[in-house]
Scaffold this active site. Structure first.
Site, mmCIF file in Angstrom:
data_model
loop_
_atom_site.group_PDB
_atom_site.id
_atom_site.type_symbol
_atom_site.label_atom_id
_atom_site.label_comp_id
_atom_site.label_asym_id
_atom_site.label_seq_id
_atom_site.Cartn_x
_atom_site.Cartn_y
_atom_site.Cartn_z
ATOM 1 N N HIS A 45 0.818 -1.216 0.000
ATOM 2 C CA HIS A 45 0.000 0.000 0.000
ATOM 3 C C HIS A 45 0.849 1.262 0.000
ATOM 4 C CE1 HIS A 45 -3.279 -2.740 1.002
ATOM 5 N NE2 HIS A 45 -4.096 -1.785 0.652
ATOM 6 N N GLY A 46 1.992 1.192 0.588
ATOM 7 C CA GLY A 46 2.810 2.392 0.605
ATOM 8 C C GLY A 46 4.102 2.202 1.349
#
Lengths: 537, 367
Positions: free
Chosen positions: A388-389
């Protein structure tokens, strides 16, 4: 170009009109061109990554089985490499590509890349013939995966790893601050399309799928604009056959597509954008907040992220439906889950199934005893969080869900008493509410701006009783009016256990509901537009 | 075909119901008049009314019927509303700015009653308005200290001539010149409106109104005919929502052309702003006043004014207060819901201003 913008509406209108009047093969070319144009509107320089990745994966997948690209595909692939090189040079030139300044040197580099690629394909052909089928397949699937993971890791995680390394080394007294000077820009949608290409290569390797024999069909599968920047991560086994075969568009496809897009826009514009400012008023502040602020903001974020992401997916599915192409459903009433396992079958289904099939099961899944199962779950979920990041809060969020899954598995192994009650409606409602609360805390980890904020907010949740001030910005009136309609549709979908927006009620009542929703939508148009959350991944 | 036949009644009924709700809301609850004193909910449905309609309602039939917001921003109103202490004044301080500086001034008065404060401001006033107010005020009461406040969110307003364009949701009526820089010199284009009475007369005269619109289209970058013009859309709640959304989009696009990624990027805004500050400083010094500049980096504009104005002011030792030195504009607890600084921060800035004034005055007295 956001889906909820006038520019996109105009773009889609023109593309769709052309789509309706041209033959099948031209339709695919049109969609491919439109997809590259769509992606280029975000940042034209990063088209080099997607075209390069397309060329490499097309080459590798064909080499796995057919040993050779064939002349036509070889030429097309080399043209892709040439184009990718020009765009890469544009990236190096900075923000704007001054095409006239590129001139001869770029042409030279482009030709060199083509010759280089051609040489590699020729050499590979000669070399690959000497290898056994299994070794050749392993070699090219590894090449494809390493290329895609390499691109993803460099563009997404380089800054993160360097910054953390600098911090660690600095704390040990080693000065390496110059390492953090290279600021890599994250290309939009890179996490999504690299996972698509990896799944494609692995499916070809496993024999589940024949490699695409037309480069442009394959390129369209990778770059298909409805799902390019924020998913779903559709499998080639699902999407590629639909691209490769002629489509017929029925009126009901158009109406279904329109309904999906409308509901998606409603969720995005009315709910998600309307709640964003309220959430930010607490999470983006650097001051102290009360327990009520944190609870309220976290609850609102739980709704915001679902409406934002599922709204995007609904719009993507609706757009695709209009083209006669069905893409996979990505959400199935996730907040009605009462167990972690069920949640991950309902939330971001394309990612959770990807992680299951290409990470969890190859690691051993649950076949090697409980301890190894827990380890596999933790690794899978931690990497899922990292996907996701590039941030510790995302990793923590992944680990948190990994722990939930492990605890759930343990309770299933040991708690026979629970099993005897789990069919009770009251227990189901209570466990659903309980799991919803647990999920909300996960979203606190996800949304937090820093580890420091996670710690301070968690401290307030544990010990902040007595301070009940609410300084959260109240959502807009239109958003507050829209929430009951949103809940009504979501409950309806869960109860009917299928994705439907149809209501069996008199048409007069239906008209009243839709009329009110339309007015609320108009009122929400003045909400500050917020970029789709998952686009940043 | 059957499918379309099934859908058609639903679509028609949806539109019909929407029209019915629209009428029901407007006729029974919200009304078709504009009154900014009504509830927040009422205002919510009125943001999308045309600017012209709002102004007509707020200006009333004569000046005694004007709403407060249209009184604000005119020099005469500000001049007449300032009453210095009848008793002793250690210093006379004149502040040219907006509501932020007004709040600082009020705190200053309560901290140090011996400092007499005159405030000449306007709602959300840009730098060009403050400069114009000082120009008008030059022949009035002499101030010992002349303070100009520059609000970051209002700086794009140097491209406007009126508060009614960028702030169309709650428009003010006051006008000010459009300033430009030509070969290093400041040139001004005066607005054709200098009082509420004049504006009222213009809005009643179609020919003069057309001239005003032509002037605004030419001189005011934030002016939109669609947002300004009175039409049937004022009588429909849905149309008001759409107009408001359009107006916000229009203003946001114009603002993005001026302010992006944490800094001001429009050369004209920067150049004109710098010349206005320079002009103000020179005039104040000529008039025998100590110039002081307050850079107000409000919510969402962290430290964006300092790179533009800081170097000149520091180089010439002009009294400078930057709110970034005292208040973190990323900490939302420093702000009230309406965007103003919290009272605690207003007091902090007032004390900083007082310290600076005393230092500057002491330094002047030594010379």
């Amino acid at each position: 170009m956001l889906f909820n913008s006038l520019d996109f509406f105009l773009f889609f209108f023109i593309v769709y009109l052309l789509y309706l009047i041209i033959p099948f093969r031209s339709q695919n070319l049109l969609l491919l061109g439109a997809s590259y144009f769509f992606y280029g509107c975000w940042d034209v320089r990063f088209l080099f990554l997607i075209t390069f990745s397309t060329a490499v994966d097309f080459f590798c997948s064909n080499m796995m089985l057919y040993k050779s690209l064939g002349r036509k595909n070889l030429i097309k692939t080399n043209v892709y490499v040439f184009g990718a090189t020009l765009l890469f040079l544009g990236l190096l030139n900075g923000q704007e590509i001054a095409w006239k300044n590129l001139g001869k040197p770029a042409f030279g580099y482009g030709i060199s890349s083509m010759i280089g690629f051609f040489a590699i394909t020729m050499l590979s052909d000669i070399f690959a013939k000497k290898l056994s089928d299994e070794v050749r397949k392993q070699m090219f699937v590894t090449l494809s995966i390493m290329t895609n993971l390499g691109i993803l890791c460099f563009f997404k995680y380089f800054n993160f790893f360097v910054e953390n390394a600098v911090q660690v080394l600095s704390s040990l007294g080693v000065s390496v601050a110059h390492l953090s000077n290279l600021k890599i820009i994250l290309p939009v949608g890179i996490s999504f399309y690299t996972f698509k290409t990896i799944s494609y290569s692995i499916d070809v390797y496993r024999g589940k799928l024949h490699p695409a024999d037309r480069l442009f069909d394959f390129a369209l599968y990778i770059a298909y604009f409805p799902q390019l920047v924020a998913g779903p991560i559709d499998r080639a086994t699902n999407l590629l056959p639909k691209i490769q075969t002629k489509r017929s568009i029925q009126i009901k496809d158009l109406t279904r597509g329109f309904v999906l897009m409308s509901y998606g826009l409603f969720k995005k514009v009315v709910i998600a954008d309307g709640l964003a400012a309220s959430v930010s008023s607490i999470y983006n502040t650097q001051g102290t907040v009360s327990i009520c602020d944190i609870l309220a903001a976290t609850l609102l974020f739980t709704i915001q992220i679902y409406c934002d992401f599922s709204g995007y997916t609904d719009i993507a599915r609706g757009l695709s439906k209009c083209f006669g192409i069905d893409i996979m459903r990505n959400f199935n009433s996730p907040y009605f889950s009462d167990t972690p396992s069920e949640f991950w079958k309902r939330w971001h289904i394309s990612l959770s199934s990807w992680l299951r099939d290409y990470l969890y099961i190859p690691l051993g899944g649950n076949r090697s005893g409980p301890k190894r199962t827990y380890l596999n779950l933790m690794v899978t979920m931690a990497l899922g969080g990292l996907w996701h990041g590039a941030g510790w809060n995302y990793i923590l969020w992944g680990i948190y869900h990994g722990i939930l899954l492990c605890v759930y598995r343990m309770s299933n192994f040991t708690d026979a008493v629970y099993k005897s009650f789990k069919d009770s409606t009251l227990v189901k409602v209570l466990t659903t509410l309980l799991f919803f609360v647990i999920t909300c805390y996960g979203w606190l980890l996800f949304r937090a701006e820093s580890l420091h904020q996670i710690i301070s907010f968690s401290k307030v949740l544990i010990s902040g009783y007595g301070h009940y001030d609410l300084s959260l910005k109240i959502p807009t009136f239109a958003t507050l009016c829209g929430l009951p309609f949103f809940l009504m549709f979501e409950i309806r979908q869960f109860v009917q256990e299928k994705a439907t927006l149809q209501f069996n009620m008199p048409v007069v009542v239906k008209g009243a509901v839709y009329g009110m929703m339309l007015m609320i939508f108009f009122g929400s148009l003045s909400n500050d537009p917020v970029q789709f959350i998952y686009i940043q991944f | 075909m059957n499918h379309i036949k099934k859908l058609f009644p639903t679509i028609l009924l949806s539109l019909a119901w929407m029209a019915l709700f629209d009428f029901f809301l407007g006729f029974f609850f919200i009304g078709y008049e504009y009154n900014p004193q009504k509830s927040k909910l009422n205002n919510y449905f009125c943001y999308g009314i045309s600017t012209k309609r709002k102004l007509i309602e707020m200006l009333g039939q004569k000046d005694s019927e004007r709403a407060d917001i249209v009184r604000a921003g005119w020099y005469e109103e500000a001049f007449n509303s300032n009453h210095l202490n009848g008793g002793h004044c250690d210093y006379i301080l004149a502040i040219y700015g907006m509501s932020f500086t007004d709040r600082i001034a009020n705190e200053l008065k309560s901290i140090e009653p011996s400092v007499c404060v005159r405030t000449l401001d306007g709602p959300g006033a840009p730098l060009s308005h403050s400069y114009y107010m000082y120009l008008r005020d030059r022949d009035a009461k002499k101030a010992d200290i002349a303070v100009m406040g520059i609000l970051a969110s209002s700086l794009p307003g140097v491209l406007t001539v009126s508060h009614m364009t960028a702030s169309f949701e709650r428009p003010g009526a006051h006008f000010y010149p459009r300033y430009r820089v030509d070969n290093g010199a400041l040139i001004s284009t005066d607005a054709p409106v200098s009082s509420t009475d004049q504006l009222r007369a213009i809005l009643r005269d179609q020919v003069r109104e057309r001239e005003l619109i032509a002037f605004l289209s030419k001189e005011d970058c934030f002016f939109s005919k669609l947002v300004f013009g009175h039409s049937w859309a004022d009588y429909s709640m849905s149309a008001r929502f759409l107009r408001r959304a359009y107006g916000q989009h229009f203003v946001n696009e114009k603002t993005k052309a001026v302010y992006r990624n944490g800094k001001f990027v429009n050369n004209e805004v920067i150049e004109v702003g710098q010349q206005l500050v320079k002009g103000f400083v020179e005039m104040a010094e000529t008039d025998g006043a100590v110039p002081v500049i307050i850079l107000i980096n409000d919510r969402g504009y962290a430290n964006s004014l300092d790179p533009i104005f800081g170097p000149y002011l520091k180089e010439h030792n002009i009294g400078l207060i930057s709110t970034s030195d005292y208040i973190n504009s990323k900490d939302l607890s420093n702000f009230q819901p309406d965007g103003h600084f919290s009272p605690k921060n207003d007091r902090l800035l007032a004390k900083a201003l007082l310290r600076l004034i005393k230092k500057d005055i002491a330094s002047r007295n030594r010379h």
